[in-house]
Design a protein around this motif. Sequence first.
Motif, PDB file in Angstrom:
ATOM      1  N   VAL A   1       0.856  -1.186   0.000  1.00 27.00           N
ATOM      2  CA  VAL A   1       0.000   0.000   0.000  1.00 27.00           C
ATOM      3  C   VAL A   1       0.893   1.237   0.000  1.00 27.00           C
TER       4      VAL A   1
ATOM      5  N   ASN B   1     -15.228   2.819  -3.534  1.00 26.78           N
ATOM      6  CA  ASN B   1     -14.401   1.640  -3.224  1.00 26.78           C
ATOM      7  C   ASN B   1     -13.809   0.974  -4.460  1.00 26.78           C
TER       8      ASN B   1
ATOM      9  N   TYR C   1      -5.269   3.162  -0.887  1.00 24.65           N
ATOM     10  CA  TYR C   1      -5.728   1.833  -0.460  1.00 24.65           C
ATOM     11  C   TYR C   1      -6.149   0.972  -1.658  1.00 24.65           C
ATOM     12  N   VAL C   2      -6.214  -0.336  -1.424  1.00 25.43           N
ATOM     13  CA  VAL C   2      -6.563  -1.256  -2.513  1.00 25.43           C
ATOM     14  C   VAL C   2      -8.049  -1.149  -2.836  1.00 25.43           C
ATOM     15  N   LEU C   3      -8.382  -1.522  -4.074  1.00 27.17           N
ATOM     16  CA  LEU C   3      -9.723  -1.300  -4.607  1.00 27.17           C
ATOM     17  C   LEU C   3     -10.407  -2.599  -5.002  1.00 27.17           C
TER      18      LEU C   3
ATOM     19  N   PRO D   1     -10.150  -4.237   1.511  1.00 22.01           N
ATOM     20  CA  PRO D   1      -9.691  -2.843   1.627  1.00 22.01           C
ATOM     21  C   PRO D   1      -9.700  -2.323   3.064  1.00 22.01           C
TER      22      PRO D   1
ATOM     23  N   SER E   1      -6.120  -1.653   5.007  1.00 22.74           N
ATOM     24  CA  SER E   1      -5.916  -0.260   5.411  1.00 22.74           C
ATOM     25  C   SER E   1      -5.539  -0.186   6.885  1.00 22.74           C
TER      26      SER E   1
ATOM     27  N   TYR F   1     -18.080  -4.117  -5.251  1.00 23.25           N
ATOM     28  CA  TYR F   1     -17.353  -4.139  -3.977  1.00 23.25           C
ATOM     29  C   TYR F   1     -17.608  -5.398  -3.155  1.00 23.25           C
TER      30      TYR F   1
END
Length: 297
Positions: A45, A72, A100-102, A111, A115, A203
């Motif tokens: 990240v 997201n 952050y990752v999606l 996520p 995070s 998501y």
Amino acid sequence: MRKEDYTIFEYRMGKEIKYADMIHEERLHGKFEKICVKTETAGYVDISIYRPLNWNGKTPLKAVFNFHGGGNVLGYYEQDGKYCRKLADLTNCAILNVDYVLAPEFKYPKPLFSSYEAIVEVLKRNEELLLDKENVMVMGHSAGGYISACLSLIDRDRKEIGIKGAILDYPPLRQEISADLRKVQDPSKAISENRMLQYINWYYNSFDELDEELASPLLADLHNLPKMLVISAEFDSLKNEEKAFAEKMKLAGGDVKYIEYSSCRHGFTHECFDEFMPQEAEEAWCVMADFIKEILE
């Protein structure tokens, strides 16, 4: 990835074109330092650290972790760069902008947990990075506000960070397939029902997850959370769940401040969005800065 999730790439293409110049400008001229930490949940990240321009380079700074919006599923954390710079200078804190990752590449709850792990890893390097690990806040906008609410819930149980405060800027806090919860007085000024449903499909792994506490923080036990500032926009379809969250937190004995900005739409605080409202945005950023100073005084 599921084949039905491939539609995200077409959606992102339009955003790539729209934000290309903004991203280019921030990467070239933004005053920040970039670090990278590894998480067990989702790998690496990236984080950009914005420090006050008048910082002496020696004194550890209190840390505020910022999470951008995008349902997201969209990145472009550079959209928050100018505001991270503004907050750093107004509050004399380090504002850490988290890339952050999606989803759909990393679906719920990855996520959230990655995070949280990223913040923990950053704070392990507090001496190297000159951060005050005893004074930490989280904040975010739209999806980033949702993430900030979830991080507060996670930290209440894990107690690895000690989050002292959270800012939730027009966050989605109650996911629902039915549009009844998110009815608005003027649909033309709100996020469309189809787009909201598309975000949910990208998501979450299935609709069965929508009632989980980290999927819909409004449904969580809201006792013993850090102080919070919740910001809403009058014409936003998310307004009702945000107000309900603040009221529920107050009933649980929490310290929460709720502000609704009249005549505003979702995204009004950011210049890169069509919904931007300059006067109201300036006021909101000053309110956020004051809240940070109040919590981390």
